[in-house]
Design an enzyme around this catalytic site. Structure first.
Site, PDB file in Angstrom:
ATOM      1  N   GLU A  33       0.817  -1.225   0.000  1.00  0.00           N
ATOM      2  CA  GLU A  33       0.000   0.000   0.000  1.00  0.00           C
ATOM      3  C   GLU A  33       0.849   1.273   0.000  1.00  0.00           C
ATOM      4  OE1 GLU A  33      -1.498   1.584   3.731  1.00  0.00           O
ATOM      5  OE2 GLU A  33      -1.241  -0.386   4.639  1.00  0.00           O
ATOM      6  N   LYS A  45      -4.938  -1.861  13.318  1.00  0.00           N
ATOM      7  CA  LYS A  45      -4.356  -0.617  13.837  1.00  0.00           C
ATOM      8  C   LYS A  45      -4.465  -0.574  15.354  1.00  0.00           C
ATOM      9  CE  LYS A  45      -6.351   2.689  11.199  1.00  0.00           C
ATOM     10  NZ  LYS A  45      -6.512   3.954  10.447  1.00  0.00           N
TER      11      LYS A  45
HETATM   12  N1  PSU Z   1      -1.980   1.030  10.294  1.00  0.00           N
HETATM   13  C1  PSU Z   1      -1.033   1.910  10.699  1.00  0.00           C
HETATM   14  N2  PSU Z   1      -0.895   3.057   9.994  1.00  0.00           N
HETATM   15  C2  PSU Z   1      -1.691   3.361   8.921  1.00  0.00           C
HETATM   16  C3  PSU Z   1      -2.693   2.424   8.513  1.00  0.00           C
HETATM   17  C4  PSU Z   1      -2.782   1.274   9.244  1.00  0.00           C
HETATM   18  O1  PSU Z   1      -0.329   1.678  11.673  1.00  0.00           O
HETATM   19  O2  PSU Z   1      -1.539   4.435   8.334  1.00  0.00           O
HETATM   20  C5  PSU Z   1      -3.581   2.744   7.342  1.00  0.00           C
HETATM   21  C6  PSU Z   1      -3.768   1.535   6.408  1.00  0.00           C
HETATM   22  O3  PSU Z   1      -3.603   1.998   5.089  1.00  0.00           O
HETATM   23  C7  PSU Z   1      -5.210   1.118   6.637  1.00  0.00           C
HETATM   24  C8  PSU Z   1      -5.830   2.454   6.915  1.00  0.00           C
HETATM   25  O4  PSU Z   1      -5.793   0.483   5.529  1.00  0.00           O
HETATM   26  O5  PSU Z   1      -4.893   3.068   7.788  1.00  0.00           O
HETATM   27  C9  PSU Z   1      -7.217   2.374   7.502  1.00  0.00           C
HETATM   28  O6  PSU Z   1      -7.743   3.662   7.539  1.00  0.00           O
HETATM   29  P1  PSU Z   1      -9.302   3.898   7.802  1.00  0.00           P
HETATM   30  O7  PSU Z   1      -9.524   3.522   9.243  1.00  0.00           O
HETATM   31  O8  PSU Z   1      -9.500   5.366   7.566  1.00  0.00           O
HETATM   32  O9  PSU Z   1     -10.032   3.014   6.847  1.00  0.00           O
END
Ligand code: PSU
Ligand code: MN
Length: 295
Positions: free
Chosen positions: A25, A157
């Site tokens: 990603e 996360k």
């Molecule tokens: N985990 C981390 N840092 C990040 C992410 C995940 O430690 O930046 C990112 C990944 O790209 C994941 C996204 O798909 O956050 C999810 O964001 P949201 O909750 O807005 O869908």
């Protein structure tokens, strides 16, 4: 499709010859680390995929197209002002000619469109803590339900409600495999997470389960691999989330705020562990992709 998706030659050749390919990603490159550290992390993840014998395909939106297999020079364009793209945003970003960094869900949606089935990352998005109004549940979960792909991670996360997220994954029929562990790693910490649905002992076993799951009509699979170096920042995360709340920080701004604060207050420890686990997970995704190609 060529006006909409550009697949790098090396990636296209590997896909045609059924050789292993691993999607990576760009959200973590643009927004997961203080710039320009994310670029180094992205390149190190690619090197880790190659070292394990697979072809890396870093994905993002550039110059009006979804690019599958960014060059190093292209990766440098993923600065903090890049849009953060979930699956719903890919086409809009391409049509509007903006630079778009794909989340896990955005990356998997693009990967599926070209037939890539493996991805490595840090953590999956999921259910945010406290069930706020409006609720915040990552589109990563919906994509896992719709797309046949395996994601190697260190869980979800760190700032999320991890047990709630694993419950939703169960509802959506997404297997949660523990790589040599019985519980889902808590991102920075190896222990303390909810139980996984199945423990696996090897990349080959994970590949066999993925193959069976897909043949039976299943889609996404999450593999949780614990970080080499476990860091307990539970209290720090709660403290920082409280501050984000007080300051009225919501939605997409929460993750960058929390990650930056954790980094600062852990004296750089969280950032180092985060980087290393991303690189290791990319390697594990590649090992599983390689095993899958030889089943
Ligand atoms: N985990 C981390 N840092 C990040 C992410 C995940 O430690 O930046 C990112 C990944 O790209 C994941 C996204 O798909 O956050 C999810 O964001 P949201 O909750 O807005 O869908
Ligand atoms: Mn979210």
């Amino acid at each position: 499709m060529e006006h909409l998706i550009r697949v790098a030659e090396e990636v296209q050749a590997a896909l045609e010859e059924a050789r292993p390919v691993v999607a990576l990603e760009t959200t973590l490159v643009a927004h997961g680390f203080p710039a320009p550290a994310g670029i180094e992390v992205g390149l190190a993840a690619e090197a880790s995929v190659r070292a394990a014998g697979a072809v890396p395909a870093t994905i993002g939106v550039l110059d009006g197209r979804v690019v599958v297999g960014l060059t190093a020079a292209e990766l440098e364009r993923f600065t903090p002002d890049a849009r953060k793209l979930g699956p719903r945003d890919l086409a809009s970003c391409a049509v509007q000619g903006a630079v778009g960094a794909t989340t896990v869900g955005g990356t998997l949606a693009a990967a599926a469109a070209v037939g890539i089935r493996f991805m490595g990352t840090g953590g999956l998005g999921g259910v945010h803590r406290g069930f706020p109004t409006p609720p915040d549940v990552s589109a990563d979960l919906g994509v896992c339900a719709r797309v046949p792909a395996l994601v190697a991670s260190s869980g979800v996360k760190s700032l999320l409600d991890v047990p709630a997220t694993t419950e939703v994954l169960e509802t959506l029929g997404v297997p949660v495999l523990g790589y040599r562990v019985d519980t889902l790693p808590l991102f920075y910490a190896a222990e303390g997470g909810p139980p996984v649905s199945t423990r696996v002992e090897s990349a080959r076993e994970a590949a066999q389960i993925a193959d069976g799951h897909w043949r039976l009509g299943g889609n996404g699979i999450l593999v949780g691999r614990p970080p080499e170096e476990s860091l307990d920042v539970t209290e720090l995360i709660e403290q920082v989330l409280g501050e984000a709340d007080e300051r009225g920080i919501v939605g997409q701004d929460v993750t960058p705020f929390v990650l930056a604060a954790l980094h600062e207050r852990s004296g750089g420890e969280t950032r180092r562990v985060n980087r290393d686990l991303i690189v290791a997970n990319a390697g594990l995704a590649a090992e599983i992709a390689v095993a899958h190609a030889t089943l």
